[in-house]
Design an enzyme around this catalytic site. Structure first.
Site, short mmCIF file in Angstrom:
data_model
loop_
_atom_site.label_atom_id
_atom_site.label_comp_id
_atom_site.label_asym_id
_atom_site.label_seq_id
_atom_site.Cartn_x
_atom_site.Cartn_y
_atom_site.Cartn_z
CE LYS A 1 46.82 19.09 36.60
NZ LYS A 1 46.76 20.48 36.12
CG ASP B 1 49.03 22.39 38.03
OD1 ASP B 1 50.06 23.01 38.38
OD2 ASP B 1 48.95 21.77 36.94
CG LEU B 2 45.94 27.96 40.76
CD1 LEU B 2 45.38 29.02 41.70
CD2 LEU B 2 45.02 27.79 39.56
CG PHE C 1 51.13 30.92 42.26
CD1 PHE C 1 49.97 31.30 41.59
CD2 PHE C 1 51.00 30.40 43.54
CE1 PHE C 1 48.72 31.19 42.19
CE2 PHE C 1 49.76 30.29 44.15
CZ PHE C 1 48.62 30.67 43.48
CG HIS C 2 56.77 32.24 36.37
ND1 HIS C 2 57.06 32.28 35.04
CD2 HIS C 2 57.97 32.33 37.00
CE1 HIS C 2 58.37 32.39 34.87
NE2 HIS C 2 58.94 32.42 36.05
N PRO D 1 58.89 37.86 44.08
CG PRO D 1 61.01 37.69 45.10
CD PRO D 1 60.31 38.25 43.88
CG ASN D 2 55.05 41.90 47.61
OD1 ASN D 2 54.96 41.68 48.82
ND2 ASN D 2 54.19 42.66 46.96
NE ARG E 1 48.89 11.49 27.01
CZ ARG E 1 48.55 12.41 27.92
NH1 ARG E 1 48.51 12.10 29.20
NH2 ARG E 1 48.21 13.63 27.55
CD GLN F 1 51.79 16.03 28.96
OE1 GLN F 1 52.98 16.28 29.13
NE2 GLN F 1 50.83 16.58 29.69
N GLY G 1 45.23 13.20 32.82
CA GLY G 1 44.03 13.92 32.42
C GLY G 1 43.33 13.24 31.27
NE ARG G 2 45.38 16.35 27.23
CZ ARG G 2 46.37 16.97 26.60
NH1 ARG G 2 46.15 17.57 25.43
NH2 ARG G 2 47.58 17.01 27.12
O1 LIG Z 1 54.91 19.88 33.46
C1 LIG Z 1 53.68 19.80 33.57
C2 LIG Z 1 52.98 20.39 34.60
C3 LIG Z 1 51.63 20.25 34.68
N1 LIG Z 1 50.96 19.53 33.76
C4 LIG Z 1 49.49 19.40 33.90
O2 LIG Z 1 49.13 18.02 34.05
C5 LIG Z 1 47.96 17.73 33.31
C6 LIG Z 1 48.25 16.67 32.30
O3 LIG Z 1 47.09 16.40 31.57
P1 LIG Z 1 47.05 15.33 30.38
O4 LIG Z 1 45.68 15.52 29.79
O5 LIG Z 1 47.24 13.97 31.02
O6 LIG Z 1 48.13 15.65 29.42
C7 LIG Z 1 47.47 19.05 32.71
O7 LIG Z 1 46.49 19.58 33.55
C8 LIG Z 1 48.69 19.96 32.72
O8 LIG Z 1 48.36 21.30 32.97
C9 LIG Z 1 51.63 18.94 32.73
O9 LIG Z 1 51.04 18.27 31.84
N2 LIG Z 1 52.99 19.08 32.67
#
Ligand SMILES: O=c1ccn([C@@H]2O[C@H](COP(=O)(O)O)[C@@H](O)[C@H]2O)c(=O)[nH]1
Length: 235
Positions: free
Chosen positions: A33, A60-61, A63-64, A67-68, A186, A195, A215-216
């Site tokens: 990602k 995973d950008l 967007f928010h 509409p245009n 986790r 989280q 991720g982490r």
């Molecule tokens: O609701 C959301 C949407 C996106 N994320 C993204 O997922 C990873 C989670 O990373 P960890 O290090 O495992 O916490 C991170 O890139 C977020 O931007 C999310 O956590 N929750």
């Protein structure tokens, strides 16, 4: 597809060099990602690199916008040839529809398959208390997440991002042909960090997630490859 191919590793690092170092340490990972931090610092270079290495990409950008504007962003992003792309469901139905249509147009123009467009239901760092008292949403959290997933489905999106704690209920209502991607996962031995609505990888899959984002627990581990292997073994 094996469960390990359904784990997407979040490359939340500030530079191309650090991303490459992690990718090199994780040769078995097939899906990465790229989020705001890395994309803002490297632009499309990271996507080219991942594609050259035959990796799947979740861009995973989140967007928010109106509409245009989201349509323009999706039309442009379609040319990257990524697999998954995110937009906030809170953009509203007309923006979600415009984004989905523009993604198809952009992919056709670029001659590449369109990414799956998936909507953020409610960020996994938000608690019920924040939802009620900061965001002033007068719905229970699971009901709100379900509402946003259904909005995305009605707008013609391919799926949603939700916490593993809500995925079972969302899956039951949205059906098997709607994709659910769950961050906030986790392992029992990892720190929660920011989280707030987590489950373990095994619990997330058994609740109905199609893909997990981690991720982490992997990328910040002293030995990322060992953390990855431990997660795969525990599945
Ligand atoms: O609701 C959301 C949407 C996106 N994320 C993204 O997922 C990873 C989670 O990373 P960890 O290090 O495992 O916490 C991170 O890139 C977020 O931007 C999310 O956590 N929750």
């Amino acid at each position: 597809m094996s469960n390990s191919e359904k784990i997407i590793v979040a490359l939340d690092v500030p530079s191309l060099g650090e991303a490459i170092a992690l990718i090199d340490k994780l040769p078995e990972v097939t899906f990465f990602k790229v989020g705001l931090e890395l994309f803002v610092s490297t632009g499309a270079d990271i996507l080219t690199l991942l594609k050259d290495r035959q990796k799947r990409i979740f861009l995973d950008l989140k967007f928010h916008d109106i509409p245009n504007t989201v349509a323009g962003a999706c039309r442009a992003a379609a040319s990257y040839g990524v697999d998954l792309l995110t937009i906030h469901a809170t953009c509203g139905k007309s923006a979600l529809q415009a984004a989905a249509a523009a993604l198809q147009e952009g992919a056709e123009a670029a001659g590449c398959p369109p990414p799956k467009l998936i909507a953020i239901t409610l960020l996994t760092s938000i608690t019920s208390r924040q939802l009620a008292f900061e965001l002033k949403i007068p719905l229970e959290l699971p009901e709100y997440a379900l509402h946003m997933a259904l909005l995305a489905k009605e707008a013609g999106l391919d799926g949603a991002v939700c916490s593993p704690q809500e995925v079972e209920q969302l899956r039951q209502t949205c059906g098997d042909d709607f994709l659910f991607v769950c961050p906030g996962v986790r392992p029992s031995w990892a720190e929660a960090g920011d989280q707030k609505r987590s489950l373990t990888p095994a619990q997330a899959f058994s609740s109905g997630a199609d893909y997990l984002v981690i991720g982490r627990p992997i990328t910040a581990a002293a030995d990322p490859a060992a953390a990855w292997a431990r997660i795969c073994d525990e599945l």
